[in-house]
Design a protein around this motif. Structure first.
Motif, mmCIF file in Angstrom:
data_model
loop_
_atom_site.group_PDB
_atom_site.id
_atom_site.type_symbol
_atom_site.label_atom_id
_atom_site.label_comp_id
_atom_site.label_asym_id
_atom_site.label_seq_id
_atom_site.Cartn_x
_atom_site.Cartn_y
_atom_site.Cartn_z
ATOM 1 N N GLU A 1 0.303 -1.214 0.032
ATOM 2 C CA GLU A 1 0.122 -0.001 0.001
ATOM 3 C C GLU A 1 0.906 1.029 -0.243
ATOM 4 N N VAL A 2 0.215 2.590 -0.665
ATOM 5 C CA VAL A 2 0.719 3.680 -0.657
ATOM 6 C C VAL A 2 1.205 3.751 1.329
ATOM 7 N N VAL A 3 1.809 4.744 1.233
ATOM 8 C CA VAL A 3 2.076 4.861 2.828
ATOM 9 C C VAL A 3 2.077 6.656 2.692
ATOM 10 N N PRO A 4 0.831 6.368 3.910
ATOM 11 C CA PRO A 4 0.510 8.372 3.899
ATOM 12 C C PRO A 4 1.707 8.980 5.049
ATOM 13 N N LEU A 5 1.495 10.419 4.614
ATOM 14 C CA LEU A 5 1.682 11.203 5.303
ATOM 15 C C LEU A 5 1.259 11.664 6.252
ATOM 16 N N ALA A 6 1.460 11.525 7.846
ATOM 17 C CA ALA A 6 1.070 12.098 9.147
ATOM 18 C C ALA A 6 1.095 13.819 9.628
ATOM 19 N N ILE A 7 0.176 14.441 9.290
ATOM 20 C CA ILE A 7 0.889 15.418 9.975
ATOM 21 C C ILE A 7 -0.564 15.924 10.756
ATOM 22 N N HIS A 8 -0.052 17.089 12.113
ATOM 23 C CA HIS A 8 -1.146 17.110 12.795
ATOM 24 C C HIS A 8 -2.244 18.151 12.301
ATOM 25 N N PRO A 9 -3.535 18.000 13.029
ATOM 26 C CA PRO A 9 -4.891 18.576 12.420
ATOM 27 C C PRO A 9 -4.306 20.041 12.342
#
Length: 372
Positions: A277-285
């Motif tokens: 799967e494509v790995v997402p970028l985690a970012i603060h809301p």
């Protein structure tokens, strides 16, 4: 109290000084010499397994290249590097300045050999592929990562197909290149016994009764066996002196600090072929809202070195001002074939000339309206 120091905090321009500061804490707090107290990081050096102690030969006159500068070296070194032999490594997935590494591997006049078990990103640029065995198919010695242990590794099946171990391949290369000498060990079991100091190859601690307890039977390797808070050699090596602070060179152009921690899915880049799967970028809301980035939208993570396209995932557990793309990603795990390493600088730490992965500074914006 014991302080256990990990590997992440030194991966920035001030990393060596940061580790030295942590190392000073148990010394000034009087926690050395106390059973269960002191400091621990990697203890693989508890066993002296330096293979050069078995050799009676001068240092070769070849160039030494810092791995963090492989991309630059492949493109700019004089005389140019004509042959690259890759083993126990997937440099296109693990080294900084991924753009330079890829351009170097694309050189028509570079002959690249990749010695591996699987078709890694690096292996796709190889002129010659050599099959390597897994740990289940060969003799080896494995040192503890954190614990003071040394394990003999024994094969449980013979090597599959044409796979040959590192020991066999490099022994044969030495023979064919005329580098072998009379008396060189050519059997992995004999080599292991010699490396352990002879005998039957049994793994034993260096000395009977070895505890080990810091400042009881283990001491700093200084002339006076004391902990020096400002060792002259380190103080002279660090720009501005030990514990000095080098400011962020990126300034405000790229306001987000990109972190690339390990995940439970891979060991560095090993096993990445199993994650499709494509790995997402985690970012603060809060950072996402300021940029109009909804959860799940496709984004562009970029700086002066390159860009990665992937989905965004809101994560309130992050510290605002940071974003996360894990290390060890392969090209198929992003939407455009680049990973976090294309965003990492190839600058070096203040001590030890280490990698500055955590000095990656980026900006993020929406790439297109929806995820594919």
């Amino acid at each position: 109290a014991v302080i256990r120091c990990g590997w992440g905090l030194e991966r920035n321009r001030n990393g060596g000084s940061a580790v030295a500061a942590v190392l000073a804490l148990p010394a000034v707090a009087g926690k050395f010499g106390v059973r269960g107290g002191g400091y621990t990081l990697s203890n693989s050096g508890a066993y002296d397994l330096a293979p050069e102690k078995l050799l009676d030969a001068p240092e070769p006159a070849t160039r030494l290249v810092n791995m963090n500068r492989v991309g630059q070296t492949l493109l700019e070194a004089e005389p140019p590097v004509r042959l690259l032999f890759v083993y126990n490594c997937n440099p296109l997935a693990t080294l900084p300045r991924q753009d330079l590494v890829r351009r170097g591997l694309e050189r028509e006049d570079l002959f690249t050999i990749v010695f591996d078990q699987v078709l890694t990103d690096t292996a796709r640029y190889a002129d010659l592929l050599l099959p390597a065995p897994t740990f289940l198919e060969q003799h080896d010695l494995a040192r503890g990562y954190g614990a003071m242990l040394l394990h003999p590794v024994l094969p449980v099946i013979p090597p599959l197909g044409q796979a040959r171990s590192n020991f066999e391949v490099f022994t044969e290369l030495g023979r064919r290149l005329g580098l072998s000498r009379p008396g060189d060990l050519e059997d992995p079991v004999e080599y292991r016994r010699a490396l352990l100091g002879g005998g039957n190859g049994e793994v034993r601690f260096p000395a009977a009764g070895f505890a080990p307890i810091q400042f009881v039977d283990v001491f700093p390797k200084t002339p006076d066996r004391r902990a020096h808070l400002v060792p002259p050699a380190l103080d002279a090596e660090a720009p501005g002196g030990l514990y000095s602070f080098r400011p962020d060179p990126a300034g405000s152009a790229y306001p987000l600090a990109l972190l690339s921690p390990a995940t439970h899915r891979t060991v560095s880049s090993s096993l990445g072929q199993l994650r499709s799967e494509v790995v997402p970028l985690a970012i603060h809301p809060r950072d996402a809202e300021a940029r109009g980035i909804e959860d799940g939208v496709q984004v562009r993570v970029f700086n002066d070195f390159g860009e990665v396209r992937c989905p965004a995932r809101h994560d309130a557990n992050l510290r605002p001002g940071t974003a996360v793309l894990p290390k060890g990603m392969w090209s198929h795990q992003s939407a455009n074939g680049w990973t976090a390493n294309v965003l990492a600088p190839d600058s070096l730490t203040d001590l030890g000339a280490g990698a500055c992965f955590n000095d990656a500074r980026v900006e993020v914006d929406v790439a297109w309206a929806s995820c594919p």
